[in-house]
Design a protein around this motif. Structure first.
Motif, PDB file in Angstrom:
ATOM      1  N   PRO A 108       0.815  -1.230   0.000  1.00  0.00           N
ATOM      2  CA  PRO A 108       0.000   0.000   0.000  1.00  0.00           C
ATOM      3  C   PRO A 108       0.845   1.275   0.000  1.00  0.00           C
ATOM      4  O   PRO A 108       0.394   2.312  -0.479  1.00  0.00           O
ATOM      5  N   LEU A 109       2.084   1.187   0.506  1.00  0.00           N
ATOM      6  CA  LEU A 109       2.956   2.365   0.497  1.00  0.00           C
ATOM      7  C   LEU A 109       3.149   2.912  -0.921  1.00  0.00           C
ATOM      8  O   LEU A 109       3.207   4.126  -1.121  1.00  0.00           O
ATOM      9  N   LEU A 110       3.218   2.013  -1.884  1.00  0.00           N
ATOM     10  CA  LEU A 110       3.435   2.463  -3.258  1.00  0.00           C
ATOM     11  C   LEU A 110       2.221   3.247  -3.762  1.00  0.00           C
ATOM     12  O   LEU A 110       2.364   4.257  -4.449  1.00  0.00           O
ATOM     13  N   TRP A 111       1.056   2.803  -3.386  1.00  0.00           N
ATOM     14  CA  TRP A 111      -0.166   3.540  -3.742  1.00  0.00           C
ATOM     15  C   TRP A 111      -0.175   4.910  -3.066  1.00  0.00           C
ATOM     16  O   TRP A 111      -0.493   5.919  -3.700  1.00  0.00           O
ATOM     17  N   GLU A 112       0.131   4.899  -1.761  1.00  0.00           N
ATOM     18  CA  GLU A 112       0.111   6.154  -1.002  1.00  0.00           C
ATOM     19  C   GLU A 112       1.050   7.170  -1.670  1.00  0.00           C
ATOM     20  O   GLU A 112       0.691   8.340  -1.829  1.00  0.00           O
ATOM     21  N   ALA A 113       2.221   6.702  -2.074  1.00  0.00           N
ATOM     22  CA  ALA A 113       3.211   7.595  -2.678  1.00  0.00           C
ATOM     23  C   ALA A 113       2.803   8.012  -4.093  1.00  0.00           C
ATOM     24  O   ALA A 113       2.961   9.173  -4.482  1.00  0.00           O
ATOM     25  N   GLU A 114       2.265   7.075  -4.861  1.00  0.00           N
ATOM     26  CA  GLU A 114       1.886   7.394  -6.242  1.00  0.00           C
ATOM     27  C   GLU A 114       0.800   8.470  -6.288  1.00  0.00           C
ATOM     28  O   GLU A 114       0.765   9.285  -7.207  1.00  0.00           O
ATOM     29  N   ALA A 119       5.665  -4.747  10.003  1.00  0.00           N
ATOM     30  CA  ALA A 119       6.195  -3.450   9.574  1.00  0.00           C
ATOM     31  C   ALA A 119       5.055  -2.518   9.175  1.00  0.00           C
ATOM     32  O   ALA A 119       4.024  -2.950   8.673  1.00  0.00           O
ATOM     33  N   VAL A 120       5.263  -1.239   9.435  1.00  0.00           N
ATOM     34  CA  VAL A 120       4.264  -0.221   9.108  1.00  0.00           C
ATOM     35  C   VAL A 120       4.977   0.891   8.335  1.00  0.00           C
ATOM     36  O   VAL A 120       6.154   1.157   8.576  1.00  0.00           O
ATOM     37  N   SER A 121       4.277   1.524   7.409  1.00  0.00           N
ATOM     38  CA  SER A 121       4.915   2.574   6.624  1.00  0.00           C
ATOM     39  C   SER A 121       3.982   3.775   6.507  1.00  0.00           C
ATOM     40  O   SER A 121       2.762   3.655   6.677  1.00  0.00           O
ATOM     41  N   SER A 122       4.576   4.907   6.184  1.00  0.00           N
ATOM     42  CA  SER A 122       3.744   6.095   5.997  1.00  0.00           C
ATOM     43  C   SER A 122       4.509   7.166   5.223  1.00  0.00           C
ATOM     44  O   SER A 122       5.722   7.297   5.360  1.00  0.00           O
ATOM     45  N   PHE A 123       3.784   7.933   4.410  1.00  0.00           N
ATOM     46  CA  PHE A 123       4.374   8.987   3.577  1.00  0.00           C
ATOM     47  C   PHE A 123       3.713  10.314   3.935  1.00  0.00           C
ATOM     48  O   PHE A 123       2.491  10.390   4.010  1.00  0.00           O
TER      49      PHE A 123
END
Ligand code: FAD
Ligand code: FES
Ligand code: FES
Lengths: 164, 282
Positions: free
Chosen positions: B91-97, B178-182
């Motif tokens: 999902p990080l890639l979506w959030e960034a895109e 792991a958790v990510s965020s932009f």
């Protein structure tokens, strides 16, 4: 570089295939306006920021100023000239922009119309958020965005009622 | 303005494309053209030959495995956002895109083109860096793998050779802990970020941090990767708290000033975005 090479470019615009002879560097925006005389597509910034050159390529809105004509041969290109029906009946987005006072000088309008047209063809019941998101890449210097948003909302409404 | 003259090639395969790249003097790859054509319109770039890879079917694949997502060089930003599989596996890639320009630009611009362009303000460069991804290349003398940390050499400067093209980019997916965020700040939605940060935090079974990395965009010549392991491992982010994390990040960042903002304000923004993205990982 020696004499500039010309390319025979086939462009399918608003359903009609036409042949253009032009160098590779001819931008789609300039081929439409210069070679094909379709001056409804406007050119403002030529670096992708203002959005007034937006046309549809295979149904998706793209910047014609950031596209080489030679690179979109045989793709389905739609411009603002292709919106109204043959008998002059306005497309729902045109009707709505007229009704909601979605334009003043009209410079930005072709880009907004094509962007709105793509949105509504994908989704004829967009949320406020989706409308805002869709037109966020288009700049208008005089009308202000409230009427433009209202026009897109209205265009969706007209499209839905046409379907019924 | 208008681009200067060039010859246009539309190869039918990657083999043909790399042969052209090697044979022609001053040739460039044309993918979506959303970075290259503005530069050409302003005559900041004037290549003699353009090799268009946007129509190559062999580069159009998106492969989603449990461990990694591989994206071919002709895949557009919009196609990444249309892949439900990417949305669920990374999902990080979506959030960034969603932060890359506007839909109209994303409809033609490619993810790999963003990486080759090596703009330190590009969201994809930061994501590839924080995930420690890589790109696969091809050339007449063979292909190679370039790790993210070796790909970016300076603003708009990658370590690709002139005769080399990116075939695909690979992003490792995140483990279950792991958790990510932009987070970023841009003048207007869709503009290049004034500053931004993307964080990836891994937790142990007691919900304590066991690894914390953040990559920053628009704060230096290349994406800036900062490890917060020394500060956070064995702790909870909220226990270490805003002040300590903000001060640590500010001390590590050394951004430039430009027309948009001063160096000091950009450092402040970047550290704030770093904190915000870490806080969102709790
Ligand atoms: C108005 C506007 C706003 C934008 N905002 C953002 C933003 O907020 N964030 C962001 O990240 N980007 C932004 N962009 C840029 C956009 O993301 C581009 O799509 C992307 O940077 C480049 O992809 P492309 O496919 O268009 O590459 P191109 O423009 O075709 O190429 C860019 C460069 O990379 C090289 N290249 C491309 N593909 C390859 C390959 N496979 N192998 C080797 N070299 C290659 C080209 O030779 C060229 O030098 C914006 C662009 C515009 C016009
Ligand atoms: S003229 Fe194409 S976006 Fe401004
Ligand atoms: S109507 Fe004048 S710029 Fe939009």
């Amino acid at each position: 570089m020696n004499a500039e090479e010309s390319y025979e470019i086939r462009l399918k615009v608003n359903g009609r295939t036409q042949h253009v002879t032009a160098p590779a560097r001819r931008l789609l925006s300039d081929a439409l306006r210069g070679e094909l005389g379709l001056t409804g597509t406007h050119v403002g910034c030529e670096h992708g920021v203002c959005g007034c050159c937006t046309v549809l390529v295979d149904g998706a809105p793209v910047r014609s100023c950031l596209t080489f004509a030679v690179a979109v041969q045989d793709k389905d290109i739609r411009t603002v000239e292709g919106l109204a029906a043959g008998d002059g009946e306005l497309h729902p987005v045109q009707e709505a922009f007229k009704e909601c006072h979605g334009l003043q000088c009209g410079f930005c309008t072709p880009g907004f119309l094509m962007t709105a047209c793509a949105l509504i063809e994908q989704n004829n019941d967009p949320t406020e958020q989706e409308i805002t998101e869709a037109i966020a890449g288009n700049l208008c210097r005089c009308t202000g965005y409230q009427n433009i948003r209202a026009a897109v909302r209205r265009a969706a409404e007209i499209t839905r009622s046409d379907k019924r | 303005m208008k681009p200067s003259p060039f010859n246009y090639y539309c190869p039918a395969s990657v083999d043909e494309a790399v042969q052209l790249l090697s044979d022609l003097e001053d040739a460039k790859i044309l993918a979506g053209g959303q970075s290259l054509i503005p530069l050409m319109n302003f005559r900041l770039a004037a290549p003699e030959h353009l090799i268009d890879i946007s129509g190559l079917a062999e580069l159009s694949e998106i492969k989603v495995d449990p461990d990694e997502v591989e994206i071919g060089a002709s895949v557009t930003h919009s196609q990444v956002l249309q892949s439900e599989q990417i949305g669920s596996e990374l999902p990080l890639l979506w959030e960034a895109e969603k932060l890359v320009a506007h839909e109209v630009i994303r409809n033609r611009g490619t993810l790999c083109g963003s990486l080759a362009h090596a703009d330190p303000a590009g969201e994809m460069t930061a994501v590839l860096s924080v995930l420690r991804g890589k790109v696969q290349t091809a050339s007449v003398s063979g292909g190679r793998t370039i790790q993210a940390m070796d790909l970016f050499e300076g603003p708009l400067q990658s370590s690709l050779r002139d005769d080399e093209l990116i075939v695909s980019a690979t992003f490792p997916t995140l483990g279950p802990n792991a958790v990510s965020s932009f987070r970023e700040v841009a003048r207007r939605h869709g503009d290049y970020a004034v500053a931004g940060a993307v964080s990836v935090v891994e937790y142990d079974d007691n919900s304590l941090v066991c690894s914390a990395q953040a990559a920053f965009l628009s704060v230096g010549p290349v994406p800036t990767l900062i490890s917060l392991d020394d500060l956070l491992v064995g702790h909870r982010i909220e226990d270490v708290g805003y002040t300590e994390i903000y001060n640590f990040l500010s001390s590590q960042l050394d951004p430039h000033g430009d027309l948009q903002t001063s160096a000091d304000y950009r450092r402040h923004l970047a550290a704030e975005m770093g904190w915000a993205s870490l806080e969102a990982c709790t």
